[in-house]
Design a protein around this motif. Structure first.
Motif, PDB file in Angstrom:
ATOM      1  N   GLU A 106       0.920  -1.205  -0.009  1.00  0.00           N
ATOM      2  CA  GLU A 106       0.224   0.112  -0.166  1.00  0.00           C
ATOM      3  C   GLU A 106       0.846   1.246  -0.039  1.00  0.00           C
ATOM      4  O   GLU A 106       0.718   2.078  -0.843  1.00  0.00           O
ATOM      5  CB  GLU A 106      -1.055   0.165   1.106  1.00  0.00           C
ATOM      6  N   THR A 107       1.915   1.304   0.805  1.00  0.00           N
ATOM      7  CA  THR A 107       2.861   2.394   0.965  1.00  0.00           C
ATOM      8  C   THR A 107       3.442   2.741  -0.500  1.00  0.00           C
ATOM      9  O   THR A 107       3.420   3.644  -0.761  1.00  0.00           O
ATOM     10  CB  THR A 107       3.789   2.235   1.933  1.00  0.00           C
ATOM     11  N   THR A 108       4.124   1.416  -0.915  1.00  0.00           N
ATOM     12  CA  THR A 108       5.020   1.692  -2.366  1.00  0.00           C
ATOM     13  C   THR A 108       3.865   2.150  -3.274  1.00  0.00           C
ATOM     14  O   THR A 108       4.129   2.702  -4.264  1.00  0.00           O
ATOM     15  CB  THR A 108       5.784   0.528  -2.464  1.00  0.00           C
ATOM     16  N   SER A 109       2.693   1.643  -3.383  1.00  0.00           N
ATOM     17  CA  SER A 109       1.719   1.793  -4.322  1.00  0.00           C
ATOM     18  C   SER A 109       1.569   3.350  -4.370  1.00  0.00           C
ATOM     19  O   SER A 109       1.410   4.018  -5.276  1.00  0.00           O
ATOM     20  CB  SER A 109       0.402   1.161  -4.298  1.00  0.00           C
ATOM     21  N   ALA A 110       1.487   3.972  -3.213  1.00  0.00           N
ATOM     22  CA  ALA A 110       0.908   5.329  -3.069  1.00  0.00           C
ATOM     23  C   ALA A 110       2.101   6.180  -3.441  1.00  0.00           C
ATOM     24  O   ALA A 110       1.963   7.112  -4.322  1.00  0.00           O
ATOM     25  CB  ALA A 110       0.596   5.844  -1.608  1.00  0.00           C
ATOM     26  N   GLN A 111       3.247   5.582  -3.204  1.00  0.00           N
ATOM     27  CA  GLN A 111       4.337   6.423  -3.688  1.00  0.00           C
ATOM     28  C   GLN A 111       4.709   6.442  -5.237  1.00  0.00           C
ATOM     29  O   GLN A 111       4.939   7.171  -5.789  1.00  0.00           O
ATOM     30  CB  GLN A 111       5.795   5.798  -2.963  1.00  0.00           C
ATOM     31  N   LEU A 112       4.385   5.181  -5.598  1.00  0.00           N
ATOM     32  CA  LEU A 112       4.658   4.978  -7.223  1.00  0.00           C
ATOM     33  C   LEU A 112       3.563   5.875  -7.800  1.00  0.00           C
ATOM     34  O   LEU A 112       3.945   6.685  -8.955  1.00  0.00           O
ATOM     35  CB  LEU A 112       4.341   3.497  -7.630  1.00  0.00           C
ATOM     36  N   ALA A 113       2.216   6.096  -7.407  1.00  0.00           N
ATOM     37  CA  ALA A 113       1.408   6.790  -7.977  1.00  0.00           C
ATOM     38  C   ALA A 113       1.622   8.478  -7.761  1.00  0.00           C
ATOM     39  O   ALA A 113       1.508   9.183  -8.805  1.00  0.00           O
ATOM     40  CB  ALA A 113      -0.237   6.715  -7.173  1.00  0.00           C
ATOM     41  N   THR A 114       2.138   8.805  -6.555  1.00  0.00           N
ATOM     42  CA  THR A 114       2.839  10.213  -6.570  1.00  0.00           C
ATOM     43  C   THR A 114       3.809  10.328  -7.377  1.00  0.00           C
ATOM     44  O   THR A 114       4.050  11.443  -8.368  1.00  0.00           O
ATOM     45  CB  THR A 114       3.268  10.373  -5.119  1.00  0.00           C
ATOM     46  N   ALA A 115       4.694   9.438  -7.669  1.00  0.00           N
ATOM     47  CA  ALA A 115       5.818   9.595  -8.432  1.00  0.00           C
ATOM     48  C   ALA A 115       5.243   9.743 -10.110  1.00  0.00           C
ATOM     49  O   ALA A 115       5.767  10.542 -10.991  1.00  0.00           O
ATOM     50  CB  ALA A 115       6.846   8.463  -8.485  1.00  0.00           C
ATOM     51  N   ILE A 116       4.533   8.810 -10.594  1.00  0.00           N
ATOM     52  CA  ILE A 116       4.083   8.916 -11.857  1.00  0.00           C
ATOM     53  C   ILE A 116       3.316  10.415 -12.091  1.00  0.00           C
ATOM     54  O   ILE A 116       3.301  11.049 -13.191  1.00  0.00           O
ATOM     55  CB  ILE A 116       2.897   7.716 -12.071  1.00  0.00           C
ATOM     56  N   ALA A 117       2.502  10.862 -11.118  1.00  0.00           N
ATOM     57  CA  ALA A 117       1.727  12.095 -11.374  1.00  0.00           C
ATOM     58  C   ALA A 117       2.848  13.118 -11.522  1.00  0.00           C
ATOM     59  O   ALA A 117       2.719  13.976 -12.369  1.00  0.00           O
ATOM     60  CB  ALA A 117       0.965  12.400 -10.320  1.00  0.00           C
ATOM     61  N   THR A 118       3.696  13.158 -10.658  1.00  0.00           N
ATOM     62  CA  THR A 118       4.897  14.062 -10.782  1.00  0.00           C
ATOM     63  C   THR A 118       5.522  13.967 -12.138  1.00  0.00           C
ATOM     64  O   THR A 118       5.764  14.991 -12.882  1.00  0.00           O
ATOM     65  CB  THR A 118       5.793  14.013  -9.517  1.00  0.00           C
ATOM     66  N   LEU A 119       6.013  13.010 -12.696  1.00  0.00           N
ATOM     67  CA  LEU A 119       6.572  12.622 -13.896  1.00  0.00           C
ATOM     68  C   LEU A 119       5.510  13.053 -15.088  1.00  0.00           C
ATOM     69  O   LEU A 119       6.076  13.824 -16.029  1.00  0.00           O
ATOM     70  CB  LEU A 119       6.920  11.144 -14.111  1.00  0.00           C
ATOM     71  N   GLN A 120       4.446  12.703 -15.113  1.00  0.00           N
ATOM     72  CA  GLN A 120       3.640  13.287 -15.939  1.00  0.00           C
ATOM     73  C   GLN A 120       3.280  14.751 -16.011  1.00  0.00           C
ATOM     74  O   GLN A 120       3.546  15.525 -17.035  1.00  0.00           O
ATOM     75  CB  GLN A 120       1.952  12.864 -15.801  1.00  0.00           C
ATOM     76  N   ARG A 121       3.098  15.486 -14.743  1.00  0.00           N
ATOM     77  CA  ARG A 121       3.309  16.969 -14.618  1.00  0.00           C
ATOM     78  C   ARG A 121       4.658  17.459 -15.417  1.00  0.00           C
ATOM     79  O   ARG A 121       4.562  18.524 -15.962  1.00  0.00           O
ATOM     80  CB  ARG A 121       3.328  17.193 -13.181  1.00  0.00           C
ATOM     81  N   LEU A 122       5.542  16.962 -15.031  1.00  0.00           N
ATOM     82  CA  LEU A 122       7.298  17.509 -15.543  1.00  0.00           C
ATOM     83  C   LEU A 122       6.949  17.379 -17.165  1.00  0.00           C
ATOM     84  O   LEU A 122       7.727  18.111 -17.679  1.00  0.00           O
ATOM     85  CB  LEU A 122       7.989  16.776 -14.912  1.00  0.00           C
ATOM     86  N   GLN A 123       6.755  16.151 -17.617  1.00  0.00           N
ATOM     87  CA  GLN A 123       6.501  15.957 -19.086  1.00  0.00           C
ATOM     88  C   GLN A 123       5.667  16.878 -19.756  1.00  0.00           C
ATOM     89  O   GLN A 123       5.964  17.488 -20.563  1.00  0.00           O
ATOM     90  CB  GLN A 123       6.264  14.542 -19.256  1.00  0.00           C
ATOM     91  N   THR A 124       4.392  17.320 -19.168  1.00  0.00           N
ATOM     92  CA  THR A 124       3.390  18.084 -19.701  1.00  0.00           C
ATOM     93  C   THR A 124       4.214  19.677 -19.547  1.00  0.00           C
ATOM     94  O   THR A 124       3.759  20.119 -20.544  1.00  0.00           O
ATOM     95  CB  THR A 124       2.219  18.169 -19.071  1.00  0.00           C
ATOM     96  N   ALA A 125       4.751  19.948 -18.482  1.00  0.00           N
ATOM     97  CA  ALA A 125       5.399  21.422 -18.389  1.00  0.00           C
ATOM     98  C   ALA A 125       6.473  21.565 -19.471  1.00  0.00           C
ATOM     99  O   ALA A 125       6.664  22.490 -20.082  1.00  0.00           O
ATOM    100  CB  ALA A 125       5.943  21.447 -17.177  1.00  0.00           C
ATOM    101  N   ARG A 126       7.234  20.614 -19.908  1.00  0.00           N
ATOM    102  CA  ARG A 126       8.359  20.557 -20.766  1.00  0.00           C
ATOM    103  C   ARG A 126       8.010  20.737 -22.186  1.00  0.00           C
ATOM    104  O   ARG A 126       8.338  21.542 -23.030  1.00  0.00           O
ATOM    105  CB  ARG A 126       9.210  19.156 -20.552  1.00  0.00           C
ATOM    106  N   ARG A 127       6.686  20.123 -22.410  1.00  0.00           N
ATOM    107  CA  ARG A 127       6.029  20.265 -23.826  1.00  0.00           C
ATOM    108  C   ARG A 127       5.442  21.592 -24.095  1.00  0.00           C
ATOM    109  O   ARG A 127       5.612  22.306 -25.056  1.00  0.00           O
ATOM    110  CB  ARG A 127       4.973  19.216 -24.037  1.00  0.00           C
ATOM    111  N   VAL A 128       5.015  22.319 -22.917  1.00  0.00           N
ATOM    112  CA  VAL A 128       4.505  23.504 -22.958  1.00  0.00           C
ATOM    113  C   VAL A 128       5.504  24.477 -23.238  1.00  0.00           C
ATOM    114  O   VAL A 128       5.421  25.498 -23.977  1.00  0.00           O
ATOM    115  CB  VAL A 128       3.636  23.984 -21.673  1.00  0.00           C
ATOM    116  N   ALA A 129       6.620  24.315 -22.520  1.00  0.00           N
ATOM    117  CA  ALA A 129       7.719  25.425 -22.675  1.00  0.00           C
ATOM    118  C   ALA A 129       8.366  25.631 -23.699  1.00  0.00           C
ATOM    119  O   ALA A 129       8.495  25.246 -24.907  1.00  0.00           O
ATOM    120  CB  ALA A 129       8.716  25.137 -21.496  1.00  0.00           C
TER     121      ALA A 129
END
Length: 129
Positions: A106-129
């Motif tokens: 459960e803990t690692t799943s939550a951490q993985l979900a947070t990491a995926i969301a952060t990665l997606q946010r970073l990738q989206t921000a890179r495309r916009v810039a």
């Protein structure tokens, strides 16, 4: 299940009793050294559990014996080793182990979900810039 910890003179003595609880050297020896004859494997195991001999078990073999002893309801060998290095040891039930592993998942799943969301946010921000 064993409730009292007997006195052992040393770790070899504790492991000898664990081997006895599992079924003896003729049963355990071939489990450790399947390439040897049962008698040769039993003799080698007895030599490894003799503090005066140069033959010794490696750590994975010691752990194998301790796990098999646990499965046989014999906990004193591991309790002796724990006490020798300053720990109080008690057997863990299957339910406790399932709960621990579930919590880790459960803990690692939550951490993985947070990491995926952060990665997606970073990738989206890179495309916009």
């Amino acid at each position: 299940m064993q409730t009292e910890m007997p006195f052992f003179e040393g770790p070899e003595d504790a492991l000898r009793e664990a081997v006895r609880a599992i079924g003896g050297p003729k049963k355990v020896g071939p489990m450790l050294w399947p390439d040897k004859t049962p008698d040769a494997a039993a003799r080698l195991l007895q030599d490894c559990l003799n503090a005066g001999r140069s033959e010794k078990l490696d750590l994975s073999q010691v752990l194998f014996i301790l796990r098999a002893a646990r499965d046989a309801g014999f906990h004193a060998a591991f309790q002796f080793i724990g006490a020798d290095v300053g720990y109080e040891v008690r057997p863990v039930t299957r339910e406790e182990e399932v709960d621990r592993i579930t919590s880790v998942i459960e803990t690692t799943s939550a951490q993985l979900a947070t990491a995926i969301a952060t990665l997606q946010r970073l990738q989206t921000a890179r495309r916009v810039a």
